[in-house]
Motif scaffolding. Structure first.
Motif, PDB file in Angstrom:
ATOM      1  N   MET A  61       7.297   3.560   4.810  1.00  0.00           N
ATOM      2  CA  MET A  61       5.980   5.183   5.052  1.00  0.00           C
ATOM      3  C   MET A  61       6.810   6.191   5.025  1.00  0.00           C
ATOM      4  SD  MET A  61       3.263   4.615   4.708  1.00  0.00           S
ATOM      5  CE  MET A  61       2.078   2.894   4.325  1.00  0.00           C
ATOM      6  N   PHE A  66       5.074   9.592   3.366  1.00  0.00           N
ATOM      7  CA  PHE A  66       4.163   9.208   4.121  1.00  0.00           C
ATOM      8  C   PHE A  66       3.855   9.872   5.157  1.00  0.00           C
ATOM      9  CE2 PHE A  66       2.280   6.542   0.311  1.00  0.00           C
ATOM     10  CZ  PHE A  66       1.917   7.383  -0.279  1.00  0.00           C
ATOM     11  N   GLU A  67       6.023   9.218   5.826  1.00  0.00           N
ATOM     12  CA  GLU A  67       5.703   9.837   7.108  1.00  0.00           C
ATOM     13  C   GLU A  67       7.403  10.945   7.144  1.00  0.00           C
ATOM     14  OE1 GLU A  67       4.418   9.964   9.865  1.00  0.00           O
ATOM     15  OE2 GLU A  67       2.418   8.490   9.715  1.00  0.00           O
ATOM     16  N   PRO A  86       5.289  12.934  -1.862  1.00  0.00           N
ATOM     17  CA  PRO A  86       5.664  11.464  -2.240  1.00  0.00           C
ATOM     18  C   PRO A  86       4.631  11.058  -4.099  1.00  0.00           C
ATOM     19  CG  PRO A  86       3.794  12.030  -0.462  1.00  0.00           C
ATOM     20  CD  PRO A  86       4.428  13.258  -1.299  1.00  0.00           C
ATOM     21  N   ILE A  91       8.025   5.575  -6.266  1.00  0.00           N
ATOM     22  CA  ILE A  91       7.533   4.466  -5.532  1.00  0.00           C
ATOM     23  C   ILE A  91       6.108   3.922  -6.171  1.00  0.00           C
ATOM     24  CG2 ILE A  91       8.074   3.910  -3.363  1.00  0.00           C
ATOM     25  CD1 ILE A  91       9.874   5.776  -2.552  1.00  0.00           C
ATOM     26  N   MET A  93       3.712   1.315  -4.880  1.00  0.00           N
ATOM     27  CA  MET A  93       3.606   0.754  -3.703  1.00  0.00           C
ATOM     28  C   MET A  93       1.940  -0.306  -3.579  1.00  0.00           C
ATOM     29  SD  MET A  93       3.674   2.943   0.259  1.00  0.00           S
ATOM     30  CE  MET A  93       3.109   1.379   1.289  1.00  0.00           C
ATOM     31  N   PHE A  95      -0.435  -1.972  -0.949  1.00  0.00           N
ATOM     32  CA  PHE A  95      -0.699  -1.643   0.278  1.00  0.00           C
ATOM     33  C   PHE A  95      -1.363  -3.210   1.111  1.00  0.00           C
ATOM     34  CE2 PHE A  95      -0.503   2.272  -1.178  1.00  0.00           C
ATOM     35  CZ  PHE A  95      -0.329   3.082   0.057  1.00  0.00           C
ATOM     36  N   ASN A  97      -3.949  -4.339   2.838  1.00  0.00           N
ATOM     37  CA  ASN A  97      -5.333  -4.329   2.314  1.00  0.00           C
ATOM     38  C   ASN A  97      -5.326  -3.877   0.688  1.00  0.00           C
ATOM     39  OD1 ASN A  97      -5.350  -1.513   2.095  1.00  0.00           O
ATOM     40  ND2 ASN A  97      -6.774  -1.039   3.687  1.00  0.00           N
ATOM     41  N   ALA A  99      -5.646  -1.856  -1.152  1.00  0.00           N
ATOM     42  CA  ALA A  99      -6.036   0.073  -1.525  1.00  0.00           C
ATOM     43  C   ALA A  99      -6.633  -0.111  -2.733  1.00  0.00           C
ATOM     44  CB  ALA A  99      -5.229   0.682  -0.900  1.00  0.00           C
ATOM     45  N   LEU A 100      -6.878  -0.966  -3.592  1.00  0.00           N
ATOM     46  CA  LEU A 100      -7.649  -0.407  -4.163  1.00  0.00           C
ATOM     47  C   LEU A 100      -9.313   0.160  -5.184  1.00  0.00           C
ATOM     48  CD1 LEU A 100      -7.286  -4.946  -5.851  1.00  0.00           C
ATOM     49  CD2 LEU A 100      -6.203  -2.852  -6.225  1.00  0.00           C
ATOM     50  N   PHE A 101      -9.189   1.332  -5.966  1.00  0.00           N
ATOM     51  CA  PHE A 101     -10.205   2.081  -5.740  1.00  0.00           C
ATOM     52  C   PHE A 101     -11.310   1.839  -5.435  1.00  0.00           C
ATOM     53  CE2 PHE A 101      -6.282   4.707  -7.212  1.00  0.00           C
ATOM     54  CZ  PHE A 101      -6.136   4.665  -6.127  1.00  0.00           C
ATOM     55  N   PRO A 102     -12.621   1.246  -4.640  1.00  0.00           N
ATOM     56  CA  PRO A 102     -13.767   0.331  -4.878  1.00  0.00           C
ATOM     57  C   PRO A 102     -14.764   0.730  -5.405  1.00  0.00           C
ATOM     58  CG  PRO A 102     -13.873   1.847  -2.752  1.00  0.00           C
ATOM     59  CD  PRO A 102     -12.508   2.080  -3.619  1.00  0.00           C
ATOM     60  N   ARG A 160      -0.872  -2.563 -10.622  1.00  0.00           N
ATOM     61  CA  ARG A 160      -1.071  -0.980 -10.053  1.00  0.00           C
ATOM     62  C   ARG A 160       0.065  -0.593  -9.932  1.00  0.00           C
ATOM     63  NH1 ARG A 160      -5.592   1.858  -5.742  1.00  0.00           N
ATOM     64  NH2 ARG A 160      -4.322   1.077  -5.472  1.00  0.00           N
ATOM     65  N   ALA A 161       1.262  -1.063  -8.782  1.00  0.00           N
ATOM     66  CA  ALA A 161       2.165  -1.016  -8.229  1.00  0.00           C
ATOM     67  C   ALA A 161       3.225  -0.556  -9.217  1.00  0.00           C
ATOM     68  CB  ALA A 161       2.901  -1.273  -7.190  1.00  0.00           C
TER      69      ALA A 161
ATOM     70  N   SER B 328      -5.415   4.768   3.683  1.00  0.00           N
ATOM     71  CA  SER B 328      -4.570   3.829   2.667  1.00  0.00           C
ATOM     72  C   SER B 328      -5.028   4.351   1.241  1.00  0.00           C
ATOM     73  CB  SER B 328      -4.594   2.470   2.963  1.00  0.00           C
ATOM     74  OG  SER B 328      -5.789   2.049   2.371  1.00  0.00           O
ATOM     75  N   TYR B 329      -6.425   4.428   0.574  1.00  0.00           N
ATOM     76  CA  TYR B 329      -6.690   5.267  -0.669  1.00  0.00           C
ATOM     77  C   TYR B 329      -5.978   6.197  -0.592  1.00  0.00           C
ATOM     78  CZ  TYR B 329     -10.553   1.744   0.222  1.00  0.00           C
ATOM     79  OH  TYR B 329     -11.190   0.629  -0.151  1.00  0.00           O
ATOM     80  N   ARG B 331      -3.307   7.678   0.331  1.00  0.00           N
ATOM     81  CA  ARG B 331      -1.687   6.508   0.334  1.00  0.00           C
ATOM     82  C   ARG B 331      -1.925   6.714  -1.001  1.00  0.00           C
ATOM     83  NH1 ARG B 331      -0.122   5.763   6.243  1.00  0.00           N
ATOM     84  NH2 ARG B 331      -0.035   7.795   7.070  1.00  0.00           N
ATOM     85  N   SER B 335       1.034   7.706  -4.237  1.00  0.00           N
ATOM     86  CA  SER B 335       2.190   6.879  -3.733  1.00  0.00           C
ATOM     87  C   SER B 335       1.760   6.556  -5.451  1.00  0.00           C
ATOM     88  CB  SER B 335       2.340   5.177  -3.594  1.00  0.00           C
ATOM     89  OG  SER B 335       1.213   4.808  -4.169  1.00  0.00           O
ATOM     90  N   LEU B 336       0.764   7.084  -6.411  1.00  0.00           N
ATOM     91  CA  LEU B 336       0.548   6.234  -7.816  1.00  0.00           C
ATOM     92  C   LEU B 336       0.889   7.646  -9.001  1.00  0.00           C
ATOM     93  CD1 LEU B 336      -1.910   3.566  -7.994  1.00  0.00           C
ATOM     94  CD2 LEU B 336       0.248   3.757  -8.255  1.00  0.00           C
TER      95      LEU B 336
END
Ligand SMILES: Nc1ncnc2c1ncn2[C@@H]1O[C@H](COP(=O)(O)OP(=O)(O)OP(=O)(O)O)[C@@H](O)[C@H]1O
Ligand SMILES: [Mg+2]
Lengths: 372, 433
Positions: A61, A66-67, A86, A91, A93, A95, A97, A99-102, A160-161, B328-329, B331, B335-336
């Motif tokens: 992170m 993010f940190e 960020p 970069i 990334m 994740f 889970n 973190a795909l946008f639903p 996606r990354a 995380s969404y 984030r 990041s994207l």
């Protein structure tokens, strides 16, 4: 504190990512990351491996932005990035889970990083299609993430990354939610993508076999400290300390006291039950008295010919577990009843049964004396 | 195919194909579909028994009164009941000329029974509501009707020449219809003119359309304010560390637990012209003592107080949705390559729509029918349609049927809003908490 065998701190010019004296505290009371120095080469696949809570995600992170770091500096491509937000770090990334946008289709998810970069429609489409076929999901562009299986979602997250062609991709336990078989397949595919694209990958996992199979180098974390940073082979064959030995692969531990320093490559250790063992000193300095002997289960020979092994102990078989390719045998040896021996299921190897006594032999080099 | 046959799998497959042709059956030979339906029917019946008491309760206490109310708003039985023979006779009357003997005779008979049953007074009063002065006409003729003899047409006209008034007869004819739209016309500021045409009421009497419109726009304003104030709070609630967010949640819920009257009177204390806020403004020399701002007993007062009261209904559904959006969404979006703003508008906001929509639905529908707060702090210009409904239900001048018509219009408006909302957003996507 740190045991950077094989990092080559001297090779800092070629470092693509560099953590320099990085410390991190969330609450101002405890340090989650304690003085981290780490150099990652361009194109490398580096894995951060460690138990839960050891600070792997925190490192990732901080690298992703993010940190913030509490102390120290992070360099990316010879540029200090501590104060770069960020979205400007470029970069990729993945994740845990995904973190795909639903609310977006797979194609929209993949187009998102291109759209925010102002890329034209036709080029976006072409790139999305290219990356979809790279992860072998060419027909899935119109689906929503919820309509995909776990493995497919994982592939989309990787795609996606990568779609905006970053030089550095971070993956935080990307395979944690998959079943074993799928995980192994995805390990192979991620590794394959890494090799064909030449991106630098920083990968986080707490699964040691995953770390060993995928990585160029592995940084073993514990308690906010890199315990060892080496190639998988060195980690397994030559762990620097008891934690690494215990964490990577299976390991028999025998506790004892150093009684004689025979040479640079041999010491004699007296076990609590009185037997004396000849071992290779690894993490022992002049003043050390107590030590942990580390011995891989597959390096133990059952009933060795008389005089062929420098170390021989006798034990009593407590449990025999048939595992197909090998037979896992638990014995009571030198006061420990969790001494494991792996006997290959091949001709010429003895088969033991419960209650039987056996003598166990091993070489000096295979028995590594580490910190207590 | 070759290796399938080698497995000895193929014959089994053929059998299966045959079975599919015949339609599947369970072990005892009943067709699968039928036994499935049977087993589900059992479950459905059991579920129905469970909700049956509630259903009965709702039908008795909710469905039935609403049906009653709706029916009353169009039901108009009085004239037809009091003057049954006249009603029947006048049905064929063209309305162009004074009715003929048949109608007058029927009226005379109705009057006789009316006098005997002492209902004639009520009939006269009912007609008087539509044509002022008609009461004395009816009553005086009714007193003499016993001594009259046919032909009644001449007798009536001799008694009072107002019996030749076509307006009166047209009214009788109109009012003998059992169902009437008259109260809906009234509720929308229309009325019948003397020729029986539908026209707007004189401007001085127009009030209801204005009130409906005001209720709608003020409810929208309140909903908008609730979004503006509630969205950030809900976001804070969902993202703050647990201890702080719990405290904030209590602050949000505190108004919920306080009596509505207490809250509303607190606003009166704050906002009135001799109130706390005005005192502060005067003290800070922002306004002079003679320039105290009017913030209550008008639309501003209603909007402020109702926004405060309805805010939790916006915050809670928003919060419950935001709570489920993993950080995380955002984030991932960052990041994207998305800026904070883009990530918020493109990722976070769309994901909160189910909560936002639920909040809007709740707040707007509650606001549109709100009564107590506008009544207390609305003054003249800040009251809602529900206040007029209440006015029409109480007191000596109560017009229950008009109130019913107004309430039914309100109910329909809410249903239409709900339907539109469903079309636009899809109610199945909403999340209320
Ligand atoms: N946002 C935070 N606030 C406070 N403490 C945190 C926060 N995130 C992590 N920590 C603490 O920092 C330590 C390291 O956490 P981190 O998430 O980096 O571990 P990890 O190695 O990724 O573990 P895991 O394998 O379980 O994901 C833990 O003790 C954790 O409790
Ligand atoms: Mg983690």
């Amino acid at each position: 504190m740190q045991h950077d065998s094989g990092t080559g701190n001297g090779a800092e010019d070629s470092a693509y990512v560099r953590f320099e004296d990085v410390q991190k505290s969330y609450d101002g009371e405890t340090l989650v990351i304690k003085n981290l120095n780490l150099a990652i080469k361009r194109g490398e696949f580096l894995t951060m491996l460690g138990p839960s809570g050891s600070g792997k995600t925190t490192c990732l992170m901080m690298l992703a932005g993010f940190e913030s770091t509490t102390h120290g500096a992070i360099w990316l491509h010879e540029q200090r990035i501590d104060n770069v937000p960020p979205h400007k770090r470029g970069i990729g990334m993945v994740f845990q889970n995904y973190a795909l946008f639903p609310h977006m289709t797979v194609a929209e998810n993949l187009a998102f990083p291109l759209k925010v970069r102002g890329m034209g429609k036709s080029e976006t489409e072409e790139r999305v299609n290219r990356v979809l076929s790279m992860v072998e999901l060419p027909q899935m562009g119109d689906r929503r993430p919820a309509q995909l299986s776990g493995g497919q979602q994982q592939r989309v997250a990787v795609a996606r990354a990568l779609v905006f062609e970053p030089d550095l991709v971070l993956m935080d336990e990307p395979l944690g939610a998959l079943d074993k078989q799928l995980r192994e397949q995805m390990q192979f595919e991620i590794k394959h993508i890494h090799e064909s694209l030449g991106v630098t990958v920083v990968y986080v996992t707490h699964d040691q076999s995953e770390a060993l199979t995928m990585s160029d180098r592995v940084a073993v974390f514990n308690d906010g400290i890199i315990q060892q940073l080496s190639t998988p082979e060195v980690l397994y064959e030559a762990p620097d300390n008891a934690f690494v030995a215990q964490f990577i692969g299976e390991n028999n531990r025998l506790l004892g006291e150093v009684v004689e320093r025979t040479s640079d490559t041999e010491i004699r250790v007296k076990l609590e039950t009185g037997e004396t063992i000849r071992a290779l000193p690894v993490n022992i300095d002049a003043s050390t008295e107590r030590t942990t002997l580390s011995l891989r289960p597959e390096r133990v020979q059952i009933n060795p010919p008389e005089g062929s092994m420098p170390n021989v102990l006798t034990g009593k078989v407590a449990e025999v577990i048939y595992l197909g390719d090998h037979i896992r045998t638990r014995l009571a040896v030198a006061g420990h009843d969790d001494f494991i021996v792996k006997i290959p299921n091949a001709s010429g190897h003895p088969s033991l049964s419960e209650g039987e006594a056996a003598s166990l032999g091993w070489t000096i080099e295979d028995c590594r004396a580490l910190d207590a | 195919m070759a290796d399938i046959t080698a497995d000895g799998y193929s014959p089994a497959r053929d059998e299966e194909d045959e079975a599919q042709d015949k339609a599947l059956t369970t072990a005892d030979g009943t067709p699968l579909k039928i036994s499935l339906r049977r087993s589900q029917a059992r479950q459905r019946r059991r579920a129905f028994y469970l909700v049956a008491p509630l259903l009965a309760f709702l039908v008795v206490t909710f469905g039935w009164p609403i049906a009653q109310m709706t029916f009353r708003s169009i039901h108009n039985p009085e004239v037809a009941n009091y003057l049954p023979e006249t009603s029947a006779a006048i049905a064929d009357w063209s309305g162009d000329d004074v009715p003929d003997e048949e109608v007058f005779a029927a009226m005379a008979r109705d009057m006789k029974t009316g006098v005997e049953d002492r209902t004639i007074g009520r009939a006269a009063a009912r007609i008087n509501r539509e044509i002022p002065g008609a009461r004395s006409l009816v009553m005086s003729t009714a007193r003499d009707v016993e001594e009259m003899s046919p032909p009644y047409r001449d007798a009536f006209l001799a008694e009072d020449e107002d019996w030749a008034d076509l307006e009166f007869w047209r009214l009788i004819k109109r009012e003998t219809r059992i169902l009437t739209p008259a109260y809906y016309l009234l509720a929308l500021d229309f009325e019948y003119n003397t020729r029986g045409e539908i026209v707007e009421r004189p401007e001085v009497y127009q009030v209801y359309r204005l009130l409906f419109w005001r209720t709608a726009w003020m409810s929208m304003a309140i909903t908008g304010l609730c979004i503006l104030l509630g969205y950030p709070i809900a976001h804070l609630l969902a993202t703050l560390p647990l201890r702080k967010s719990n405290l904030l949640m209590i602050l949000v819920l505190l108004p919920f637990w306080t009596s509505l009257l207490v809250r509303t009177s607190a606003w009166i204390v704050l906002l009135q012209q001799q109130g706390v806020i005005n005192d502060l403004l005067v003290w800070a020399n922002i306004v002079g003592d003679d320039g105290r701002v009017r913030m209550i007993y008008n639309q501003i007062g209603t909007i402020i107080a109702m926004t405060h009261i309805l805010l939790p209904f916006m915050i809670l559904p928003l919060y419950s949705v935001m709570k489920t959006i993993p950080p995380s969404y955002m984030r991932a979006a960052r990041s994207l390559g998305a800026t904070q703003f883009t990530a918020f508008t493109k990722i976070y906001m769309p994901l909160t729509i189910p909560g936002l929509a639920a909040g809007v639905l709740l707040v707007f529908i509650l606001a549109i029918g709100y009564y107590i707060t506008p009544a207390l702090v609305g003054g003249e210009s800040g009251i809602f349609i529900s206040n007029l409904i209440a006015q029409n239900m109480q007191g000596s001048s109560a017009q229950l049927k008009l109130a019913s018509a107004l309430a039914t219009i309100l109910l329909v408006a809410v249903l239409v809003f709900y339907w539109l909302f469903n079309k636009l957003i899809g109610v199945d996507r909403l999340k209320f908490g």
